[in-house]
Write a protein that holds these residues in place. Structure first.
Motif, short mmCIF file in Angstrom:
data_model
loop_
_atom_site.label_atom_id
_atom_site.label_comp_id
_atom_site.label_asym_id
_atom_site.label_seq_id
_atom_site.Cartn_x
_atom_site.Cartn_y
_atom_site.Cartn_z
N ASP A 138 -2.80 0.57 -4.31
CA ASP A 138 -2.64 -0.82 -3.87
C ASP A 138 -1.94 -1.59 -4.98
N ARG A 145 0.85 -1.20 0.00
CA ARG A 145 0.00 0.00 0.00
C ARG A 145 0.88 1.24 0.00
N LEU A 163 -4.09 6.70 -2.95
CA LEU A 163 -3.85 5.42 -2.27
C LEU A 163 -3.64 4.38 -3.38
N ILE A 213 -0.43 2.12 5.56
CA ILE A 213 0.44 2.43 4.42
C ILE A 213 1.83 1.84 4.64
N GLU A 273 -4.68 3.71 7.29
CA GLU A 273 -4.84 2.92 6.07
C GLU A 273 -3.79 1.82 5.97
#
Ligand SMILES: [Mn+2]
Length: 383
Positions: A251, A2, A249, A41, A39
């Motif tokens: 992925d 991520r 963001l 990350i 999140e």
């Protein structure tokens, strides 16, 4: 993996004469840091224009220091940074070899480039290829390659140098600061070159699983969804009033495919354009009178001392426009330019700019003195 992709922080930016460091700090501390934590990350990317200018004010340096420290030391998330056209590559690269050990990866000065940075996730390695912004002449000199004359070849060559020794099949993320052909611009970007083309083709980024771009201040994709601009931290001009700023963001999946989502930033003071008649605007209820606003009046009649009045309601009003204002016939050009002297043109320009105060005798005498001095210095050919 991520990845949180951001760009164009422009710390130390002045917006209409005022520093917006506090607003920048609010987004970074109260939104970006929690985002990274909540999140999950794995890596944060900052794709250039960390600062607004090569010698940033001390408050801006302190803010970057604070955010970089909190990210890498407290949250233990690697931060990968490249310099943009607003940064000084040399200053940004200070201590970059030391900071690598702290997971702060800064690519600025070309002589200090290290090639790919490999981070791991559950599925194996991911190679980040940072390509800092550099003028074509600088890249030409650095690589000793006389063929490098424009941004396209400069970026291609730097990309190749930085991607050296990458094993076949590894997932890759390119980080670059460039103007990709077809991108839509805003008023707060500084052009990458004066004259000549500053554009590069999105095909340069074909080999990479994802490309995190900086430079254009509106979030957008460049050619394909896997090549993206994150956009700037805040709206830095009124042309960006309609943009939604945020961080991307990303992925990155096991097979190298990516899914992207823009996580919005909510500014402390928004940048808005308010249109309407003076009376309507002043009487309307507005829950965000603290915003940075441009007031565009529909009135034809001039509003005496308009800005001061507007600021009683909107203390952060930055500009007042009156596109419909009537100048009683002065809008029409009532003279023939070819048969008008420079002195007459200057007088008529002054009259258009300051209808209430045409040139005084003293001002006319001063302007005449300047014209005469100019003609003396430069010769009659000037006029
Ligand atoms: Mn920028």
């Amino acid at each position: 993996m991520r990845i949180l992709h951001t760009a164009d922080w422009h710390l130390g930016k002045m917006f209409y004469g005022e520093y917006v460091t506090e607003d920048q700090s609010c987004i970074l501390s109260e939104q970006l840091l929690p985002m990274v934590r909540d999140e999950g990350i794995d890596a944060v990317v900052l794709a250039g224009d960390v600062y607004d200018r090569s010698l940033p004010p001390s408050e801006a340096v302190e803010l970057f220091d604070e955010i970089a420290t909190k990210l890498t030391c407290d949250l233990k998330v690697p931060l990968l940074v490249i310099s943009g056209n607003h940064d000084s590559a040399v200053r940004l690269s200070f201590a970059s070899r030391l900071l690598r050990q702290q997971q702060l990866f800064i690519a600025g000065e070309l002589t200090k480039l290290t090639g790919p940075i490999v981070l791991e996730d559950a599925f194996g390695p991911v190679a980040f290829v940072p390509v800092p912004f550099a003028e074509p002449a600088v890249v030409r000199h650095f690589l000793g390659n006389e063929e490098i004359k424009d941004h396209q070849t400069a970026l291609e060559c730097l990309c190749r140098v930085q991607s050296q020794n990458l094993p076949e099949g590894m997932r890759t993320v390119c980080i670059a600061h460039a103007f990709v052909t077809g991108g839509s611009i805003s008023d707060s970007e500084r052009p990458l070159s004066v004259g000549g083309s500053s554009c590069v083709d999105a095909s340069i980024f074909k080999p990479f699983s994802y490309t995190a771009l900086g430079h254009l201040h509106g979030p957008q994709q460049a050619g394909r969804p896997e090549v993206r601009y994150a956009g700037s931290l805040m709206k830095y001009s009124f042309s960006e009033a309609q943009q939604q700023k945020g961080a991307v963001l990303v992925d990155l999946q096991e097979d190298g495919q990516v899914a992207v989502n823009l996580l919005p930033f909510i500014p402390k003071h928004d940048v808005r354009i308010i249109e309407g008649s003076f009376d309507t605007i002043m009487k309307a209820t507005d829950d965000h009178e603290d915003d940075f606003v441009l007031i565009r009046l529909s009135d034809a009649e001039p509003i005496l001392d308009g800005m001061a009045k507007v600021r009683r309601k909107y203390p952060r009003a930055l500009a007042l426009e009156t596109p419909n204002r009537q100048y009683e016939g002065r809008n029409e050009r009532d003279f023939d330019v070819r048969n008008t002297t420079e002195r007459q043109l200057f007088a008529s320009f002054t009259e258009a700019m300051r209808p209430e105060h045409p040139l005084s005798e003293a001002e006319t005498a001063c302007a005449n003195g300047l014209w005469e001095q100019l003609i003396k210095d430069e010769g009659e050919g000037l006029l």
